[in-house]
Design a protein around this motif. Sequence first.
Motif, PDB file in Angstrom:
ATOM      1  N   ASP A  32       0.820  -1.208   0.000  1.00 41.22           N
ATOM      2  CA  ASP A  32       0.000   0.000   0.000  1.00 41.22           C
ATOM      3  C   ASP A  32       0.860   1.267   0.000  1.00 41.22           C
ATOM      4  N   HIS A  36       1.019   4.184  -2.832  1.00 40.49           N
ATOM      5  CA  HIS A  36       0.788   5.582  -2.451  1.00 40.49           C
ATOM      6  C   HIS A  36       1.970   6.463  -2.847  1.00 40.49           C
ATOM      7  N   MET A  58      -7.327   0.100  -4.151  1.00 43.13           N
ATOM      8  CA  MET A  58      -6.445   1.166  -3.675  1.00 43.13           C
ATOM      9  C   MET A  58      -5.741   1.896  -4.813  1.00 43.13           C
ATOM     10  N   LEU A  61      -7.975   4.812  -5.547  1.00 51.82           N
ATOM     11  CA  LEU A  61      -8.059   5.678  -4.372  1.00 51.82           C
ATOM     12  C   LEU A  61      -6.800   6.526  -4.207  1.00 51.82           C
ATOM     13  N   TYR A  62      -5.628   5.913  -4.278  1.00 50.16           N
ATOM     14  CA  TYR A  62      -4.379   6.671  -4.123  1.00 50.16           C
ATOM     15  C   TYR A  62      -4.198   7.672  -5.264  1.00 50.16           C
TER      16      TYR A  62
END
Length: 185
Positions: A32, A36, A58, A61-62
């Motif tokens: 993660d 990011h 993710m 989202l990131y």
Amino acid sequence: LTKYPERQHVERIAAQHFGLAPEAVLLTNGVDEALHLTCETYLEPQDEVIVVTPTFSMYALYAEMTGARVRTVQADSSLQFPYRQVRQAIGPATRLIMIASPNNPTGAVVDSSLLLELAASTPQAALLVDEAYYHFHGESVLSATATVSNLLVARTFSKAYGLAGLRIGLLAGHLRLGGRLWLAH
């Protein structure tokens, strides 16, 4: 409890294990953090990222957290990697392409030659290949990070290594790309 651990010694060991240059490896707090950091390094609000769906949520989202536009490419009912559609989605604002191979949740594997062809055809963008489930298939582009200047590979030690509680991830990239990420970290 108040001391941050030094990563460099363990990064050298991990690099040796994977046959990479120590400067091309960054240990992260799970995959993660690798995702990011990649988004924060490569994306600005005017940029685009390409994500093939369905996949790990993710990625989008990131990317959205940076203000970049997320362009999704939907896999068809076979759930195989839609290479042609991804190539068609790439535009002048594309700065990052995020692909899981094997994919979570479909299990689809992208042929390494297609990934390397995609990287070669898109020099303005970084290609991040998430190989968190690599051990369940065995095909990898990790060694290509030494020569492909826009390729990044994320791995985890949580799955096959049984270290889920430690949240250790690895991000490997060409030294040209790596320097940007490592400095951002």
